[in-house]
Design an enzyme around this catalytic site. Structure first.
Site, short mmCIF file in Angstrom:
data_model
loop_
_atom_site.label_atom_id
_atom_site.label_comp_id
_atom_site.label_asym_id
_atom_site.label_seq_id
_atom_site.Cartn_x
_atom_site.Cartn_y
_atom_site.Cartn_z
N HIS A 42 0.85 -1.20 0.00
CA HIS A 42 0.00 0.00 0.00
C HIS A 42 0.88 1.24 0.00
O HIS A 42 2.09 1.16 0.23
CB HIS A 42 -0.88 0.00 1.26
CG HIS A 42 -0.06 0.28 2.49
ND1 HIS A 42 0.68 -0.68 3.12
CD2 HIS A 42 0.19 1.44 3.15
CE1 HIS A 42 1.34 -0.14 4.13
NE2 HIS A 42 1.07 1.15 4.17
N HIS A 124 5.40 6.12 -1.14
CA HIS A 124 6.13 4.88 -1.48
C HIS A 124 5.34 3.65 -1.05
O HIS A 124 4.48 3.73 -0.17
CB HIS A 124 7.51 4.86 -0.81
CG HIS A 124 7.44 4.83 0.69
ND1 HIS A 124 7.20 5.96 1.44
CD2 HIS A 124 7.54 3.81 1.59
CE1 HIS A 124 7.17 5.62 2.72
NE2 HIS A 124 7.37 4.32 2.84
P1 2AM Z 1 6.59 2.45 5.96
O1 2AM Z 1 5.97 1.44 5.04
O2 2AM Z 1 7.51 3.38 5.27
O3 2AM Z 1 7.18 1.82 7.19
C1 2AM Z 1 1.63 1.41 8.66
O4 2AM Z 1 2.58 1.27 9.67
C2 2AM Z 1 2.10 2.34 7.59
O5 2AM Z 1 2.31 3.66 8.14
C3 2AM Z 1 3.40 1.94 6.93
O6 2AM Z 1 3.23 2.08 5.53
C4 2AM Z 1 4.43 2.93 7.43
O7 2AM Z 1 5.36 3.36 6.48
C5 2AM Z 1 3.58 4.13 7.76
N1 2AM Z 1 4.18 4.96 8.82
C6 2AM Z 1 4.52 6.26 8.69
N2 2AM Z 1 5.00 6.73 9.84
C7 2AM Z 1 4.99 5.70 10.72
C8 2AM Z 1 5.39 5.56 12.08
N3 2AM Z 1 5.85 6.59 12.79
N4 2AM Z 1 5.26 4.35 12.65
C9 2AM Z 1 4.78 3.29 11.95
N5 2AM Z 1 4.37 3.37 10.67
C10 2AM Z 1 4.47 4.56 10.06
#
Ligand code: 2AM
Length: 175
Positions: A42, A124
């Site tokens: 996602h 991303h």
């Molecule tokens: P990531 O894929 O770059 O880790 C669920 O956790 C989603 O929220 C993930 O896609 C994650 O990005 C994003 N996300 C953004 N900030 C976050 C944070 N502080 N902690 C966990 N997930 C985060």
């Protein structure tokens, strides 16, 4: 008070999830990192953290007021962030509709008291996690496109060592 770990995001069509997973298996050796499950691929628009039901309701109402047109998303870029250990797919030029949607959701979240990262939004799809060692990225000769027709609120659930995202509500983008 109960709180759920929530985020706004864009899900991928299932056939695209399957294509990306097959491509990933061809491009990255097993030791490169931990692959994200196909159903979990996602794009996060706004991460909310642990949110009470009351606050979630308010955010859902605000999300329902967003008026935004559907847009095409080109997946033609990939990168590696060694510090968080993430290998990702993204777009060389993010569509304006995507940036506007994320900007609105992030502003609404911040006003509702959900801390937003000061880092600029970099849309991303996380492909691999725990990818902290140097890694060879695939040549940039790939390109997938899909139409983003709605965005959703997801709950992140962790049990038996697995993360799963449950879609709580979706909102259409106008054509
Ligand atoms: P990531 O894929 O770059 O880790 C669920 O956790 C989603 O929220 C993930 O896609 C994650 O990005 C994003 N996300 C953004 N900030 C976050 C944070 N502080 N902690 C966990 N997930 C985060």
């Amino acid at each position: 008070m109960s709180a759920r770990r929530l985020f706004f995001g864009i899900g991928l069509p299932e056939p695209l999830q399957q294509q990306l997973v097959r491509w990933r298996a061809e491009q990255f050796p097993e030791e490169a990192g931990r692959p994200v499950a196909a159903a979990n691929l996602h794009i996060t628009l706004a991460f909310l953290g642990d949110v009470s039901d009351e606050k979630a309701q308010g955010l859902q109402q605000l999300a329902g007021r967003i008026q935004q047109r559907a847009f095409n998303l080109d997946l033609d870029d990939a990168g590696h962030w060694p510090r968080p250990g993430v290998v990702w797919l993204g777009c060389r030029q993010a569509p304006r509709g995507l940036l506007q949607l994320a900007e609105m959701l992030r502003a609404q979240a911040a006003r509702s008291g959900c801390h937003q990262s000061p880092q600029p939004f970099h849309p991303h799809i996380t492909l691999l996690r725990n990818a902290t060692r140097p890694i060879a990225l695939p040549p940039r000769n790939f390109h997938w496109q899909f139409r983003v027709t709605h965005f959703s609120l997801y709950q992140s659930l962790f049990s038996q060592g697995r993360t799963r995202y449950r879609c709580l509500q979706s909102w259409p983008l106008s054509e």
